[in-house]
Design a protein around this motif. Structure first.
Motif, PDB file in Angstrom:
ATOM      1  N   ASN A 108       5.642   7.549  -8.118  1.00  0.00           N
ATOM      2  CA  ASN A 108       4.966   8.650  -7.183  1.00  0.00           C
ATOM      3  C   ASN A 108       4.702   8.959  -5.949  1.00  0.00           C
ATOM      4  O   ASN A 108       5.445   9.290  -5.018  1.00  0.00           O
ATOM      5  CB  ASN A 108       5.041  10.119  -7.922  1.00  0.00           C
ATOM      6  CG  ASN A 108       5.928  10.127  -8.876  1.00  0.00           C
ATOM      7  OD1 ASN A 108       6.927   9.247  -9.187  1.00  0.00           O
ATOM      8  ND2 ASN A 108       4.966  11.143 -10.136  1.00  0.00           N
ATOM      9  N   ASN A 109       3.596   7.852  -5.721  1.00  0.00           N
ATOM     10  CA  ASN A 109       3.790   7.338  -4.304  1.00  0.00           C
ATOM     11  C   ASN A 109       3.629   6.231  -3.191  1.00  0.00           C
ATOM     12  O   ASN A 109       3.777   5.293  -2.053  1.00  0.00           O
ATOM     13  CB  ASN A 109       1.813   7.555  -4.484  1.00  0.00           C
ATOM     14  CG  ASN A 109       1.595   8.679  -4.747  1.00  0.00           C
ATOM     15  OD1 ASN A 109       1.429   9.353  -3.738  1.00  0.00           O
ATOM     16  ND2 ASN A 109       1.470   9.233  -5.818  1.00  0.00           N
ATOM     17  N   ASN A 110       5.356   5.310  -4.071  1.00  0.00           N
ATOM     18  CA  ASN A 110       5.808   4.353  -3.515  1.00  0.00           C
ATOM     19  C   ASN A 110       4.036   3.085  -3.339  1.00  0.00           C
ATOM     20  O   ASN A 110       5.621   1.886  -2.619  1.00  0.00           O
ATOM     21  CB  ASN A 110       6.125   4.368  -2.388  1.00  0.00           C
ATOM     22  CG  ASN A 110       7.437   5.485  -1.999  1.00  0.00           C
ATOM     23  OD1 ASN A 110       8.054   5.288  -2.634  1.00  0.00           O
ATOM     24  ND2 ASN A 110       7.873   5.914  -0.757  1.00  0.00           N
ATOM     25  N   ILE A 111       4.102   3.117  -4.625  1.00  0.00           N
ATOM     26  CA  ILE A 111       2.850   2.343  -4.838  1.00  0.00           C
ATOM     27  C   ILE A 111       3.450   1.001  -6.337  1.00  0.00           C
ATOM     28  O   ILE A 111       3.310   1.821  -7.170  1.00  0.00           O
ATOM     29  CB  ILE A 111       1.530   2.263  -5.122  1.00  0.00           C
ATOM     30  CG1 ILE A 111       1.412   3.391  -3.462  1.00  0.00           C
ATOM     31  CG2 ILE A 111       0.439   1.066  -5.576  1.00  0.00           C
ATOM     32  CD1 ILE A 111      -0.409   4.046  -4.087  1.00  0.00           C
ATOM     33  N   TYR A 112       3.942  -0.395  -5.998  1.00  0.00           N
ATOM     34  CA  TYR A 112       4.478  -0.444  -6.937  1.00  0.00           C
ATOM     35  C   TYR A 112       4.443  -2.093  -6.946  1.00  0.00           C
ATOM     36  O   TYR A 112       4.068  -2.430  -8.494  1.00  0.00           O
ATOM     37  CB  TYR A 112       6.273  -0.997  -7.298  1.00  0.00           C
ATOM     38  CG  TYR A 112       6.356  -1.362  -5.391  1.00  0.00           C
ATOM     39  CD1 TYR A 112       7.185  -2.774  -5.578  1.00  0.00           C
ATOM     40  CD2 TYR A 112       6.833   0.051  -4.113  1.00  0.00           C
ATOM     41  CE1 TYR A 112       7.159  -3.645  -4.326  1.00  0.00           C
ATOM     42  CE2 TYR A 112       7.705  -1.632  -3.387  1.00  0.00           C
ATOM     43  CZ  TYR A 112       7.274  -2.207  -2.905  1.00  0.00           C
ATOM     44  OH  TYR A 112       7.643  -3.182  -2.152  1.00  0.00           O
ATOM     45  N   HIS A 113       3.461  -2.518  -6.557  1.00  0.00           N
ATOM     46  CA  HIS A 113       2.957  -3.997  -6.718  1.00  0.00           C
ATOM     47  C   HIS A 113       2.083  -4.164  -7.764  1.00  0.00           C
ATOM     48  O   HIS A 113       2.203  -4.308  -9.259  1.00  0.00           O
ATOM     49  CB  HIS A 113       2.187  -4.253  -5.618  1.00  0.00           C
ATOM     50  CG  HIS A 113       2.921  -4.913  -4.187  1.00  0.00           C
ATOM     51  ND1 HIS A 113       2.806  -3.656  -3.357  1.00  0.00           N
ATOM     52  CD2 HIS A 113       4.240  -5.257  -3.872  1.00  0.00           C
ATOM     53  CE1 HIS A 113       3.764  -4.474  -2.298  1.00  0.00           C
ATOM     54  NE2 HIS A 113       4.000  -5.420  -2.864  1.00  0.00           N
ATOM     55  N   ASN A 114       0.409  -2.902  -8.672  1.00  0.00           N
ATOM     56  CA  ASN A 114       0.085  -3.122  -9.286  1.00  0.00           C
ATOM     57  C   ASN A 114       0.907  -2.922 -10.504  1.00  0.00           C
ATOM     58  O   ASN A 114       0.336  -3.007 -12.009  1.00  0.00           O
ATOM     59  CB  ASN A 114      -0.870  -2.718  -9.238  1.00  0.00           C
ATOM     60  CG  ASN A 114      -1.916  -2.692 -10.103  1.00  0.00           C
ATOM     61  OD1 ASN A 114      -2.285  -4.128 -10.633  1.00  0.00           O
ATOM     62  ND2 ASN A 114      -2.454  -1.483 -11.004  1.00  0.00           N
ATOM     63  N   ALA A 115       1.648  -1.925  -9.845  1.00  0.00           N
ATOM     64  CA  ALA A 115       2.895  -1.531 -11.864  1.00  0.00           C
ATOM     65  C   ALA A 115       3.350  -1.921 -11.853  1.00  0.00           C
ATOM     66  O   ALA A 115       2.873  -2.275 -13.066  1.00  0.00           O
ATOM     67  CB  ALA A 115       3.276  -0.080 -10.759  1.00  0.00           C
ATOM     68  N   GLU A 116       3.982  -3.378 -11.444  1.00  0.00           N
ATOM     69  CA  GLU A 116       5.051  -4.085 -12.270  1.00  0.00           C
ATOM     70  C   GLU A 116       4.058  -4.849 -12.815  1.00  0.00           C
ATOM     71  O   GLU A 116       4.536  -4.989 -14.308  1.00  0.00           O
ATOM     72  CB  GLU A 116       5.169  -4.744 -11.079  1.00  0.00           C
ATOM     73  CG  GLU A 116       6.256  -5.996 -11.851  1.00  0.00           C
ATOM     74  CD  GLU A 116       7.440  -6.942 -10.672  1.00  0.00           C
ATOM     75  OE1 GLU A 116       7.999  -7.518 -11.489  1.00  0.00           O
ATOM     76  OE2 GLU A 116       7.136  -6.288  -9.737  1.00  0.00           O
ATOM     77  N   LYS A 117       2.472  -5.203 -12.662  1.00  0.00           N
ATOM     78  CA  LYS A 117       1.941  -5.807 -13.720  1.00  0.00           C
ATOM     79  C   LYS A 117       1.340  -5.246 -14.696  1.00  0.00           C
ATOM     80  O   LYS A 117       1.498  -5.570 -15.377  1.00  0.00           O
ATOM     81  CB  LYS A 117       0.047  -6.501 -12.813  1.00  0.00           C
ATOM     82  CG  LYS A 117       0.924  -7.142 -11.907  1.00  0.00           C
ATOM     83  CD  LYS A 117      -0.591  -8.002 -10.943  1.00  0.00           C
ATOM     84  CE  LYS A 117      -0.404  -8.750  -9.738  1.00  0.00           C
ATOM     85  NZ  LYS A 117      -1.641  -8.518  -9.014  1.00  0.00           N
ATOM     86  N   VAL A 118       0.839  -3.684 -13.854  1.00  0.00           N
ATOM     87  CA  VAL A 118       0.755  -3.052 -16.198  1.00  0.00           C
ATOM     88  C   VAL A 118       1.934  -3.007 -16.928  1.00  0.00           C
ATOM     89  O   VAL A 118       2.095  -3.397 -18.168  1.00  0.00           O
ATOM     90  CB  VAL A 118       0.523  -2.082 -15.638  1.00  0.00           C
ATOM     91  CG1 VAL A 118       0.394  -0.795 -16.453  1.00  0.00           C
ATOM     92  CG2 VAL A 118      -0.716  -1.899 -14.147  1.00  0.00           C
ATOM     93  N   LEU A 119       3.065  -2.811 -16.490  1.00  0.00           N
ATOM     94  CA  LEU A 119       3.862  -2.418 -16.870  1.00  0.00           C
ATOM     95  C   LEU A 119       4.397  -3.821 -17.683  1.00  0.00           C
ATOM     96  O   LEU A 119       5.275  -3.879 -19.118  1.00  0.00           O
ATOM     97  CB  LEU A 119       5.344  -2.169 -15.897  1.00  0.00           C
ATOM     98  CG  LEU A 119       5.569  -1.104 -15.797  1.00  0.00           C
ATOM     99  CD1 LEU A 119       6.798  -0.656 -14.650  1.00  0.00           C
ATOM    100  CD2 LEU A 119       5.923   0.481 -16.906  1.00  0.00           C
ATOM    101  N   TRP A 120       4.409  -5.125 -16.940  1.00  0.00           N
ATOM    102  CA  TRP A 120       4.765  -6.814 -17.279  1.00  0.00           C
ATOM    103  C   TRP A 120       3.739  -6.701 -19.385  1.00  0.00           C
ATOM    104  O   TRP A 120       3.781  -7.149 -20.513  1.00  0.00           O
ATOM    105  CB  TRP A 120       4.704  -7.849 -17.429  1.00  0.00           C
ATOM    106  CG  TRP A 120       6.247  -8.055 -16.466  1.00  0.00           C
ATOM    107  CD1 TRP A 120       6.160  -7.340 -15.255  1.00  0.00           C
ATOM    108  CD2 TRP A 120       7.522  -8.034 -17.130  1.00  0.00           C
ATOM    109  NE1 TRP A 120       7.748  -7.996 -14.686  1.00  0.00           N
ATOM    110  CE2 TRP A 120       8.640  -7.930 -15.778  1.00  0.00           C
ATOM    111  CE3 TRP A 120       7.726  -8.182 -18.516  1.00  0.00           C
ATOM    112  CZ2 TRP A 120       9.752  -8.377 -16.126  1.00  0.00           C
ATOM    113  CZ3 TRP A 120       9.333  -8.147 -18.531  1.00  0.00           C
ATOM    114  CH2 TRP A 120      10.650  -8.737 -17.590  1.00  0.00           C
TER     115      TRP A 120
END
Length: 492
Positions: A108-120
């Motif tokens: 929601n805050n356009n922060i996605y680098h760490n988010a992708e790692k968490v998702l995997w």
């Protein structure tokens, strides 16, 4: 107070026992929390008096309750999940959902680098436990990330995964909806329900040839559970045992599926199956498993105690049955049970008072044989014609025959069978009712004739037990033929 009791119950199941800093020790909030935890505070009146020396309407107390509610809710949502087993899928699902919430906040805050790692990381865990709803959430988040990154190829792959897991999730939800419908129908059907069996069979037939059943372990579990309801309400013991065996295999091969809710359903139906077969010793072993999985605070112990009470009646342990009855009535939550549940326990109490060999006062017996009052009390369960209402009909006939001078011909029982039990698979109840009718229409009343009728009845009566009968039908029929001393004393 009820909501706080439930939140404290969840706290007790948590691995994290340190309540600080959510509820600081020494505070009034902690005093309220500790009182509920130790069961020294049971009502709002007691709590308000102890903490503020006032009544429950005091604004200070209402605010304290509200704040404790918020603190406990926050504790439960942020602490380590409830522990029954570290690999139960409900716990894993809870942990995954917590991480996905964080991911969505990042996106929601356009922060996605760490988010992708968490998702995997979450995906790897969810795949192990076939958490298709979690996987669906993860890949939906990944499509958003790849869209932001402009990764067309990865986006298309993620979209395919979304479609794949959407289909699986939809299948699981379809199966679950049918299972929940059967559970709701079964809740107030003490007897065997032809309608419920038809509902279950209709669904299983529609999907029997579908590959959906094996699309996930959850679908397989729901499918087998639906078949359990179908077999049970058809009194098909062989099919019931087979589907229960299949569920046990699911638990053994997929340990994470053995959550307490699933285990309890498995053991309850296994117990009922043992009763239907007349295997009392095994039924008591299964009862122990059920008691370990239940708690009055969770309201699931009342159903188990129902079966416990019935088992004790069938073995003639009336003193223990009375202990169970008194324990149930003494629980703090009994008054919160539905009118149907309370009515059912009142009916069980009446059976015990009339047909056991325990000593009750004349007043208690006279209250028990007040059929008009009993009928009024049993109105909440009036629609369960093959279950609770059948129990009421049986006790009504026996009491009127034994305790009154009323001339009974059994014709209304004939009408009851024709109207409500025509499609019933409950052969024990049908045989019992037909012989009760024979008794009322008998031409001879000498002892030899009654003994001959009793022998015929026992030869024709199927083995095992009906789930409807409290006392064994053999015992009740003997009671009808040869009334006991208790009745003689009361009628003199």
């Amino acid at each position: 107070m009820n909501q706080l009791n439930e939140l404290v119950y969840l706290y007790q199941q948590s691995k994290t026992k340190t309540i600080d800093p959510f509820v600081p020790k020494g505070s009034k909030m902690y005093l309220l929390f500790k009182g509920i935890l130790d069961n020294t505070i049971k009502t709002d009146e007691e709590a308000a008096k102890l903490i503020y020396d006032t009544d429950k309407s005091d604004k200070r107390y209402l605010m304290l309750k509200k704040n404790l509610n918020k603190r406990l809710t926050r504790f439960i949502l942020t602490s380590t999940p409830i522990e029954f087993d570290t690999e139960l899928y409900t716990n894993i699902s809870f942990e995954c959902q917590q991480e996905i919430v964080v991911v969505k906040l990042l996106l929601n805050n356009n922060i996605y680098h760490n988010a992708e790692k968490v998702l995997w990381r979450v995906i790897r865990k969810a795949e192990k436990f076939e958490l298709n709803n979690i996987l669906l959430d993860c890949y939906q988040c990944l499509t958003r990330i790849y869209s932001i990154q402009g990764e067309v190829s990865q986006l298309e792959q993620a979209q395919e995964k979304v479609e794949h897991y959407q289909h699986k999730h939809n299948c699981e939800q379809k199966y679950l909806r049918h299972l929940e419908l059967l559970q709701a129908m079964n809740k107030w059907n003490k007897g065997y329900s032809f309608e419920l069996a038809s509902q279950a069979m209709s669904f299983t037939k529609s999907i029997k040839k579908s590959c959906e059943v094996k699309s996930s372990i959850h679908c397989t579990y729901y499918y087998e559970s639906i078949n359990v309801y179908a077999a049970y309400h058809q009194t098909d013991i062989d099919a019931l045992e087979q589907h229960l065996k299949n569920i046990k295999t699911i638990f053994e091969e997929n340990h994470f599926m053995a959550i307490p809710e699933h285990q309890l359903i498995y053991y309850l139906f296994s117990l009922r199956c043992s009763l239907m077969k007349g295997d009392i010793s095994n039924a008591f072993l299964l009862l122990e498993q059920c008691l370990e999985l239940t708690d009055y605070d969770a309201f699931n112990k009342y159903e188990v105690q129902d079966l416990h009470f019935e088992l004790l009646l069938k073995t003639g342990d009336y003193e223990k049955a009375l202990e169970v009855l008194n324990e149930v009535y003494a629980t703090d939550h009994f008054s919160m049970l539905s009118p149907k549940d309370q009515s059912a326990w009142g009916l069980r109490k009446t059976y015990l008072h009339i047909f056991s060999d325990l000593e009750f006062s004349d007043e208690e017996i006279q209250n028990a044989i007040n059929i008009d009052q009993l009928t009024e009390n049993c109105k909440p369960n009036n629609k369960d014609k093959r279950g609770y209402n059948l129990q009421l009909t049986i006790i009504s006939y026996l009491v009127r025959s034994i305790f009154t001078e009323e001339e009974l011909d059994g014709n209304s029982l004939k009408m009851y069978i024709q109207r409500y039990l025509k499609q019933s698979s409950d052969q024990r109840s049908l045989v019992f009712l037909r012989y009760v009718i024979k008794y009322f229409q008998r031409k001879k009343s000498d002892k030899d004739s009654l003994l001959f009728m009793q022998e015929q009845f026992e030869r024709e009566m199927p083995n095992g037990y009906s789930i409807v009968e409290l006392f064994p039908y053999e015992y009740l029929f003997d009671y009808l033929l040869f009334p006991k001393e208790k009745e003689n004393l009361l009628t003199t």
